[in-house]
Motif scaffolding. Structure first.
Motif, PDB file in Angstrom:
ATOM      1  N   ARG A   4      27.302   9.935  -5.281  1.00 29.14           N
ATOM      2  CA  ARG A   4      28.358   9.982  -6.700  1.00 29.14           C
ATOM      3  C   ARG A   4      29.116  10.861  -6.804  1.00 29.14           C
ATOM      4  O   ARG A   4      28.774  12.260  -6.128  1.00 29.14           O
ATOM      5  CB  ARG A   4      27.348   9.818  -7.866  1.00 29.14           C
ATOM      6  CG  ARG A   4      26.330   8.769  -7.771  1.00 29.14           C
ATOM      7  CD  ARG A   4      26.920   7.218  -7.916  1.00 29.14           C
ATOM      8  NE  ARG A   4      27.554   7.254  -9.474  1.00 29.14           N
ATOM      9  CZ  ARG A   4      28.323   6.049  -9.780  1.00 29.14           C
ATOM     10  NH1 ARG A   4      28.591   5.122  -8.827  1.00 29.14           N
ATOM     11  NH2 ARG A   4      28.696   5.897 -11.048  1.00 29.14           N
ATOM     12  N   LEU A   9      30.894  13.831  -9.432  1.00 31.02           N
ATOM     13  CA  LEU A   9      30.961  14.422 -10.644  1.00 31.02           C
ATOM     14  C   LEU A   9      32.313  15.015 -11.153  1.00 31.02           C
ATOM     15  O   LEU A   9      32.680  15.824 -10.364  1.00 31.02           O
ATOM     16  CB  LEU A   9      29.915  15.283 -10.959  1.00 31.02           C
ATOM     17  CG  LEU A   9      28.384  14.859 -10.737  1.00 31.02           C
ATOM     18  CD1 LEU A   9      27.333  16.367 -10.867  1.00 31.02           C
ATOM     19  CD2 LEU A   9      28.244  13.915 -11.749  1.00 31.02           C
ATOM     20  N   ARG A  10      32.699  14.622 -12.062  1.00 33.69           N
ATOM     21  CA  ARG A  10      33.929  15.452 -12.797  1.00 33.69           C
ATOM     22  C   ARG A  10      33.454  16.123 -13.754  1.00 33.69           C
ATOM     23  O   ARG A  10      33.319  17.460 -13.875  1.00 33.69           O
ATOM     24  CB  ARG A  10      35.120  14.319 -13.265  1.00 33.69           C
ATOM     25  CG  ARG A  10      35.840  13.571 -12.061  1.00 33.69           C
ATOM     26  CD  ARG A  10      36.352  12.341 -12.328  1.00 33.69           C
ATOM     27  NE  ARG A  10      35.289  11.331 -12.729  1.00 33.69           N
ATOM     28  CZ  ARG A  10      35.492  10.223 -13.185  1.00 33.69           C
ATOM     29  NH1 ARG A  10      36.502   9.308 -12.943  1.00 33.69           N
ATOM     30  NH2 ARG A  10      34.255   9.391 -13.395  1.00 33.69           N
ATOM     31  N   THR A  44      33.735  16.989  -7.741  1.00 32.72           N
ATOM     32  CA  THR A  44      35.199  16.590  -7.798  1.00 32.72           C
ATOM     33  C   THR A  44      35.940  17.860  -7.057  1.00 32.72           C
ATOM     34  O   THR A  44      35.575  18.982  -7.460  1.00 32.72           O
ATOM     35  CB  THR A  44      35.756  16.126  -9.086  1.00 32.72           C
ATOM     36  OG1 THR A  44      37.110  15.573  -8.630  1.00 32.72           O
ATOM     37  CG2 THR A  44      36.046  17.226  -9.899  1.00 32.72           C
ATOM     38  N   SER A  69      40.846   9.135 -13.045  1.00 29.90           N
ATOM     39  CA  SER A  69      39.874   8.033 -13.013  1.00 29.90           C
ATOM     40  C   SER A  69      40.632   6.846 -12.842  1.00 29.90           C
ATOM     41  O   SER A  69      41.795   6.723 -12.929  1.00 29.90           O
ATOM     42  CB  SER A  69      39.293   7.981 -14.252  1.00 29.90           C
ATOM     43  OG  SER A  69      40.026   7.786 -15.296  1.00 29.90           O
ATOM     44  N   SER A  70      39.984   5.843 -12.590  1.00 30.71           N
ATOM     45  CA  SER A  70      40.658   4.416 -12.142  1.00 30.71           C
ATOM     46  C   SER A  70      41.254   3.863 -13.544  1.00 30.71           C
ATOM     47  O   SER A  70      42.309   3.399 -13.624  1.00 30.71           O
ATOM     48  CB  SER A  70      39.489   3.258 -11.755  1.00 30.71           C
ATOM     49  OG  SER A  70      39.094   3.626 -10.627  1.00 30.71           O
ATOM     50  N   HIS A  77      38.245   9.193  -5.434  1.00 26.27           N
ATOM     51  CA  HIS A  77      37.293   8.541  -4.682  1.00 26.27           C
ATOM     52  C   HIS A  77      37.287   8.935  -3.165  1.00 26.27           C
ATOM     53  O   HIS A  77      36.398   8.801  -2.576  1.00 26.27           O
ATOM     54  CB  HIS A  77      37.221   7.062  -4.881  1.00 26.27           C
ATOM     55  CG  HIS A  77      37.236   6.237  -6.375  1.00 26.27           C
ATOM     56  ND1 HIS A  77      38.059   5.645  -6.683  1.00 26.27           N
ATOM     57  CD2 HIS A  77      36.120   6.667  -6.965  1.00 26.27           C
ATOM     58  CE1 HIS A  77      37.594   5.181  -8.118  1.00 26.27           C
ATOM     59  NE2 HIS A  77      36.432   5.716  -8.017  1.00 26.27           N
ATOM     60  N   TYR A  97      27.893   4.867  -1.104  1.00 29.43           N
ATOM     61  CA  TYR A  97      28.765   5.423  -2.188  1.00 29.43           C
ATOM     62  C   TYR A  97      29.165   4.255  -2.792  1.00 29.43           C
ATOM     63  O   TYR A  97      29.993   3.392  -2.555  1.00 29.43           O
ATOM     64  CB  TYR A  97      30.086   6.266  -1.714  1.00 29.43           C
ATOM     65  CG  TYR A  97      30.843   6.693  -2.581  1.00 29.43           C
ATOM     66  CD1 TYR A  97      30.415   7.168  -4.039  1.00 29.43           C
ATOM     67  CD2 TYR A  97      32.476   6.770  -2.164  1.00 29.43           C
ATOM     68  CE1 TYR A  97      31.284   7.510  -4.824  1.00 29.43           C
ATOM     69  CE2 TYR A  97      33.339   7.434  -3.202  1.00 29.43           C
ATOM     70  CZ  TYR A  97      32.854   7.975  -4.624  1.00 29.43           C
ATOM     71  OH  TYR A  97      33.531   8.136  -5.280  1.00 29.43           O
ATOM     72  N   PRO A  98      28.566   4.007  -4.093  1.00 32.26           N
ATOM     73  CA  PRO A  98      28.749   2.777  -4.980  1.00 32.26           C
ATOM     74  C   PRO A  98      29.580   3.008  -5.993  1.00 32.26           C
ATOM     75  O   PRO A  98      29.800   4.159  -6.550  1.00 32.26           O
ATOM     76  CB  PRO A  98      27.324   2.411  -5.452  1.00 32.26           C
ATOM     77  CG  PRO A  98      26.659   3.769  -5.202  1.00 32.26           C
ATOM     78  CD  PRO A  98      27.330   4.734  -4.628  1.00 32.26           C
TER      79      PRO A  98
HETATM   80  P1  ADP Z   1      35.556   5.410 -12.252  1.00 29.09           P
HETATM   81  O1  ADP Z   1      36.562   6.102 -11.693  1.00 29.09           O
HETATM   82  O2  ADP Z   1      35.669   4.472 -13.594  1.00 29.09           O
HETATM   83  O3  ADP Z   1      34.387   6.409 -12.694  1.00 29.09           O
HETATM   84  P2  ADP Z   1      33.763   4.271 -10.352  1.00 29.09           P
HETATM   85  O4  ADP Z   1      32.700   3.518 -10.686  1.00 29.09           O
HETATM   86  O5  ADP Z   1      34.745   3.559  -9.430  1.00 29.09           O
HETATM   87  O6  ADP Z   1      34.620   4.443 -11.517  1.00 29.09           O
HETATM   88  O7  ADP Z   1      33.392   5.492  -9.739  1.00 29.09           O
HETATM   89  C1  ADP Z   1      32.538   5.676  -8.756  1.00 29.09           C
HETATM   90  C2  ADP Z   1      32.169   7.157  -8.235  1.00 29.09           C
HETATM   91  O8  ADP Z   1      33.136   7.992  -8.107  1.00 29.09           O
HETATM   92  C3  ADP Z   1      31.354   7.512  -9.523  1.00 29.09           C
HETATM   93  O9  ADP Z   1      30.335   8.648  -9.210  1.00 29.09           O
HETATM   94  C4  ADP Z   1      32.560   8.474 -10.105  1.00 29.09           C
HETATM   95  O10 ADP Z   1      31.911   9.352 -10.945  1.00 29.09           O
HETATM   96  C5  ADP Z   1      33.083   9.085  -9.035  1.00 29.09           C
HETATM   97  N1  ADP Z   1      34.495   9.071  -9.015  1.00 29.09           N
HETATM   98  C6  ADP Z   1      35.500   8.692  -9.824  1.00 29.09           C
HETATM   99  N2  ADP Z   1      36.834   9.261  -9.804  1.00 29.09           N
HETATM  100  C7  ADP Z   1      36.332  10.541  -9.284  1.00 29.09           C
HETATM  101  C8  ADP Z   1      37.232  11.714  -9.166  1.00 29.09           C
HETATM  102  N3  ADP Z   1      38.523  11.695  -9.633  1.00 29.09           N
HETATM  103  N4  ADP Z   1      36.604  12.793  -8.461  1.00 29.09           N
HETATM  104  C9  ADP Z   1      35.187  12.783  -8.259  1.00 29.09           C
HETATM  105  N5  ADP Z   1      34.336  11.632  -8.466  1.00 29.09           N
HETATM  106  C10 ADP Z   1      34.982  10.735  -8.797  1.00 29.09           C
END
Ligand code: ADP
Length: 176
Positions: free
Chosen positions: A88, A90-91, A120, A128-129, A18, A7-8
């Motif tokens: 990965r 998906l939102r 999600t 999101s971050s 996450h 999980y990258p």
């Molecule tokens: P970002 O939060 O900026 O998308 P990341 O690169 O750290 O950053 O995200 C890693 C993975 O986690 C991606 O596939 C992203 O779509 C997923 N992800 C991030 N936030 C969520 C969330 N709230 N719910 C589901 N998946 C998420």
């Protein structure tokens, strides 16, 4: 043979969204590696070491999950780990477009590696971050968005005005 999933992401910082994806993905594999991308060309709020430490603390109770930093192509890191699957989350629709494109390119580069997308949980659909950093920078409450140790790390980062002014945080204008 053990099935390994990767999980990258950048996890700058790790959020409850996450953590939810990692917890659900952990059930699918014998081992799940959270790959923290060391992105030297783009300035992040937290260093790779800080992002790894926060993820480690957040995921410490999940069995068969470990956190590792990496650089370079994600598929190369997956090969190095012996991971056949990339996970990965998906939102919204725009996530799908990006993930779809990345999946096609990754498939060209490494046809033996497949991508698994988990939807999600609705509680984290908005999360999101970037949003978390913007809320933290403006001094908002982060409850239910990040674990307490991440909220603490964000508060520390933005403790002084200079840090707030210099932080490279993408704003979506929660304050206007
Ligand atoms: P970002 O939060 O900026 O998308 P990341 O690169 O750290 O950053 O995200 C890693 C993975 O986690 C991606 O596939 C992203 O779509 C997923 N992800 C991030 N936030 C969520 C969330 N709230 N719910 C589901 N998946 C998420």
């Amino acid at each position: 043979m053990k099935t390994i999933g990767l999980y990258p992401g950048t996890f700058d910082p790790i959020t409850n969204g996450h953590i939810d994806i990692a917890s659900r993905a952990a059930i699918l594999f014998d081992q799940l590696v959270i790959g923290i991308y060391d992105r030297p060309l783009k300035s992040l709020l937290f260093s790779t070491e800080e992002r790894i430490a926060m993820a480690n603390e957040a995921l410490k109770d999940l069995p068969h999950v470990r956190v590792e930093g990496y650089s370079g192509l994600t598929v190369n890191f997956a090969r190095q780990l012996g991971a056949r699957f990339i996970v990965r989350g998906l939102r919204v629709i725009s996530d799908f477009e990006l993930e779809f494109q990345m999946a096609q390119i990754n498939r060209k580069l490494a046809p033996e590696i497949d991508m698994i997308c988990l939807m999600t949980d609705i509680r984290y659909a908005f999360l999101s971050s970037s949003i978390v950093k913007e809320v933290a920078m403006a001094g908002g409450c982060l409850e239910e968005m990040v674990p307490p140790h991440v909220a603490g790390a964000l508060a520390k980062k933005f403790a002084d005005a200079k840090a707030r002014a210099e932080a490279n945080v993408k704003l979506i204008s929660l304050r206007d």
